[in-house]
Design a protein around this motif. Structure first.
Motif, PDB file in Angstrom:
ATOM      1  N   TYR A   1      -7.690  -2.542 -14.737  1.00 42.14           N
ATOM      2  CA  TYR A   1      -8.153  -2.414 -13.347  1.00 42.14           C
ATOM      3  C   TYR A   1      -9.683  -2.476 -13.305  1.00 42.14           C
ATOM      4  O   TYR A   1     -10.260  -3.213 -12.511  1.00 42.14           O
TER       5      TYR A   1
ATOM      6  N   ASP B   1       1.474 -13.919  -1.013  1.00 44.01           N
ATOM      7  CA  ASP B   1       1.197 -13.267  -2.294  1.00 44.01           C
ATOM      8  C   ASP B   1      -0.089 -13.871  -2.843  1.00 44.01           C
ATOM      9  O   ASP B   1      -0.123 -15.056  -3.207  1.00 44.01           O
TER      10      ASP B   1
ATOM     11  N   ARG C   1       3.018  -8.867   0.550  1.00 42.82           N
ATOM     12  CA  ARG C   1       4.240  -9.528   0.052  1.00 42.82           C
ATOM     13  C   ARG C   1       5.487  -9.006   0.744  1.00 42.82           C
ATOM     14  O   ARG C   1       6.429  -9.746   0.998  1.00 42.82           O
TER      15      ARG C   1
ATOM     16  N   THR D   1      -1.357  -4.290   4.905  1.00 42.83           N
ATOM     17  CA  THR D   1      -0.156  -3.620   5.438  1.00 42.83           C
ATOM     18  C   THR D   1      -0.090  -2.150   5.054  1.00 42.83           C
ATOM     19  O   THR D   1       0.845  -1.456   5.449  1.00 42.83           O
TER      20      THR D   1
ATOM     21  N   ASN E   1      -8.862  -7.771   0.190  1.00 44.03           N
ATOM     22  CA  ASN E   1      -8.591  -6.352  -0.086  1.00 44.03           C
ATOM     23  C   ASN E   1      -7.363  -6.133  -0.974  1.00 44.03           C
ATOM     24  O   ASN E   1      -7.251  -5.093  -1.629  1.00 44.03           O
TER      25      ASN E   1
ATOM     26  N   ILE F   1      -6.157   1.272   2.663  1.00 42.67           N
ATOM     27  CA  ILE F   1      -7.498   0.921   3.135  1.00 42.67           C
ATOM     28  C   ILE F   1      -7.465  -0.340   4.011  1.00 42.67           C
ATOM     29  O   ILE F   1      -8.120  -0.408   5.052  1.00 42.67           O
TER      30      ILE F   1
HETATM   31  N1  LIG Z   1      -7.361   3.775  -2.931  1.00 40.19           N
HETATM   32  C1  LIG Z   1      -8.539   3.955  -3.517  1.00 40.19           C
HETATM   33  O1  LIG Z   1      -8.963   5.090  -3.832  1.00 40.19           O
HETATM   34  C2  LIG Z   1      -9.409   2.768  -3.816  1.00 40.19           C
HETATM   35  C3  LIG Z   1     -10.709   2.969  -4.306  1.00 40.19           C
HETATM   36  C4  LIG Z   1     -11.518   1.857  -4.554  1.00 40.19           C
HETATM   37  C5  LIG Z   1     -11.055   0.586  -4.314  1.00 40.19           C
HETATM   38  N2  LIG Z   1      -9.763   0.412  -3.868  1.00 40.19           N
HETATM   39  C6  LIG Z   1      -9.319  -0.952  -3.623  1.00 40.19           C
HETATM   40  O2  LIG Z   1      -9.012  -1.055  -2.239  1.00 40.19           O
HETATM   41  C7  LIG Z   1      -7.959  -2.000  -2.054  1.00 40.19           C
HETATM   42  C8  LIG Z   1      -6.824  -1.348  -1.281  1.00 40.19           C
HETATM   43  O3  LIG Z   1      -6.365  -0.216  -2.009  1.00 40.19           O
HETATM   44  P1  LIG Z   1      -5.304   0.796  -1.388  1.00 40.19           P
HETATM   45  O4  LIG Z   1      -5.359   2.040  -2.199  1.00 40.19           O
HETATM   46  O5  LIG Z   1      -5.471   0.862   0.081  1.00 40.19           O
HETATM   47  O6  LIG Z   1      -3.936   0.047  -1.799  1.00 40.19           O
HETATM   48  P2  LIG Z   1      -2.447   0.174  -1.230  1.00 40.19           P
HETATM   49  O7  LIG Z   1      -2.330   1.236  -0.191  1.00 40.19           O
HETATM   50  O8  LIG Z   1      -1.558   0.240  -2.426  1.00 40.19           O
HETATM   51  O9  LIG Z   1      -2.239  -1.237  -0.507  1.00 40.19           O
HETATM   52  C9  LIG Z   1      -2.288  -2.410  -1.237  1.00 40.19           C
HETATM   53  C10 LIG Z   1      -2.028  -3.565  -0.288  1.00 40.19           C
HETATM   54  O10 LIG Z   1      -2.114  -4.773  -1.048  1.00 40.19           O
HETATM   55  C11 LIG Z   1      -0.906  -5.510  -0.895  1.00 40.19           C
HETATM   56  N3  LIG Z   1      -0.677  -6.287  -2.107  1.00 40.19           N
HETATM   57  C12 LIG Z   1      -0.466  -5.850  -3.379  1.00 40.19           C
HETATM   58  N4  LIG Z   1      -0.283  -6.883  -4.202  1.00 40.19           N
HETATM   59  C13 LIG Z   1      -0.398  -8.007  -3.433  1.00 40.19           C
HETATM   60  C14 LIG Z   1      -0.305  -9.396  -3.696  1.00 40.19           C
HETATM   61  N5  LIG Z   1      -0.055  -9.883  -4.930  1.00 40.19           N
HETATM   62  N6  LIG Z   1      -0.464 -10.262  -2.675  1.00 40.19           N
HETATM   63  C15 LIG Z   1      -0.716  -9.803  -1.422  1.00 40.19           C
HETATM   64  N7  LIG Z   1      -0.809  -8.515  -1.107  1.00 40.19           N
HETATM   65  C16 LIG Z   1      -0.652  -7.623  -2.103  1.00 40.19           C
HETATM   66  C17 LIG Z   1       0.165  -4.451  -0.599  1.00 40.19           C
HETATM   67  O11 LIG Z   1       1.305  -4.978   0.077  1.00 40.19           O
HETATM   68  P3  LIG Z   1       2.593  -5.554  -0.731  1.00 40.19           P
HETATM   69  O12 LIG Z   1       2.833  -4.609  -1.868  1.00 40.19           O
HETATM   70  O13 LIG Z   1       3.669  -5.621   0.269  1.00 40.19           O
HETATM   71  O14 LIG Z   1       2.171  -6.915  -1.206  1.00 40.19           O
HETATM   72  C18 LIG Z   1      -0.635  -3.536   0.321  1.00 40.19           C
HETATM   73  O15 LIG Z   1      -0.707  -4.067   1.632  1.00 40.19           O
HETATM   74  C19 LIG Z   1      -7.552  -2.474  -3.455  1.00 40.19           C
HETATM   75  O16 LIG Z   1      -8.231  -3.665  -3.760  1.00 40.19           O
HETATM   76  C20 LIG Z   1      -8.036  -1.336  -4.342  1.00 40.19           C
HETATM   77  O17 LIG Z   1      -8.265  -1.766  -5.654  1.00 40.19           O
HETATM   78  C21 LIG Z   1      -8.954   1.474  -3.605  1.00 40.19           C
END
Ligand SMILES: NC(=O)c1ccc[n+]([C@@H]2O[C@H](COP(=O)([O-])OP(=O)(O)OC[C@H]3O[C@@H](n4cnc5c(N)ncnc54)[C@H](OP(=O)(O)O)[C@@H]3O)[C@@H](O)[C@H]2O)c1
Length: 182
Positions: A152, A58, A37, A14, A85, A17
């Motif tokens: 993390y 969740d 969530r 939602t 993800n 990434i």
């Molecule tokens: N951003 C970066 O630079 C980066 C780099 C390397 C890897 N990553 C990895 O890429 C992935 C996405 O990162 P992002 O930066 O795009 O994150 P983000 O924008 O914060 O999005 C996180 C997503 O995960 C959902 N989420 C969080 N906790 C959850 C739970 N317990 N159950 C179900 N959904 C959940 C959130 O929705 P709700 O809060 O509504 O649940 C949201 O849709 C993550 O695994 C992160 O560790 C990110």
């Protein structure tokens, strides 16, 4: 790797990434389901991407994951790609005594345990599909540590090793010829 006419689940799809991948998968002619969530975020994601399907779940809650698996089995039995993800990153100093056990556990329960829950719950559905695939989103921080994100980094290193072991289990079981991880 075939990436059209597939049914793809993107957990945490939602925002960020996950949403970007979900939108691209949609453009490529797939059926795409995103989870998260927050109902508000799901509604916003679906409203902004016609055709996108949103389900609340969740990943850190085994009952919620079991319910999600039930819904997918009933309504989207052609599911053949799972993009694990959903993830969170908290920056903190372990010397800060205000950090609670709940805060410490949240990343583990979402990033690592959540990936394991979703994978296990959906394996039976995926195993029945040809060319099924699981993609687990890890991070550079799985192998390069930074001082402000110790838990993390540990969770993402765990996701990496889980993916490796999962690939071996699949090879041994003969269920699939290959699986991928990021
Ligand atoms: N951003 C970066 O630079 C980066 C780099 C390397 C890897 N990553 C990895 O890429 C992935 C996405 O990162 P992002 O930066 O795009 O994150 P983000 O924008 O914060 O999005 C996180 C997503 O995960 C959902 N989420 C969080 N906790 C959850 C739970 N317990 N159950 C179900 N959904 C959940 C959130 O929705 P709700 O809060 O509504 O649940 C949201 O849709 C993550 O695994 C992160 O560790 C990110």
């Amino acid at each position: 790797m075939k990436l059209a006419n597939r049914t793809i689940l993107v957990t945490g799809g939602t925002s960020g990434i996950g949403l970007a991948f979900a939108q691209r998968f949609l453009q490529m002619g797939n059926t795409v389901i995103v989870t998260g969530r927050s109902l508000q975020r799901i509604e916003e994601a679906v409203a902004g991407s016609p055709g996108l399907i949103g389900l609340a779940a969740d990943v850190s809650d085994p009952d919620s994951v079991a319910k999600l698996a039930e819904t997918l089995r009933a309504d989207y039995p052609t599911l053949d790609i799972v993009f694990n993800n959903a993830g969170i990153m908290h920056e903190y100093d372990l010397f800060d005594e205000r950090i609670t056990a709940g805060q410490l556990a949240a990343e583990i329960n979402t990033n690592l345990t959540g990936t394991v829950y979703v994978t296990q719950a959906l394996l039976p559905l995926l195993a029945a599909r040809p060319e099924a695939m699981i993609v687990n989103v890890s991070s550079l921080l799985a192998s390069v540590s930074v001082a402000n994100a110790p838990t993390y980094s540990a969770t993402k290193a765990g996701v990496h090793m889980f993916s490796d072991a999962l690939r071996e289990q699949m090879r041994e079981s003969g269920a699939w010829s290959a699986t991928s991880c990021a």
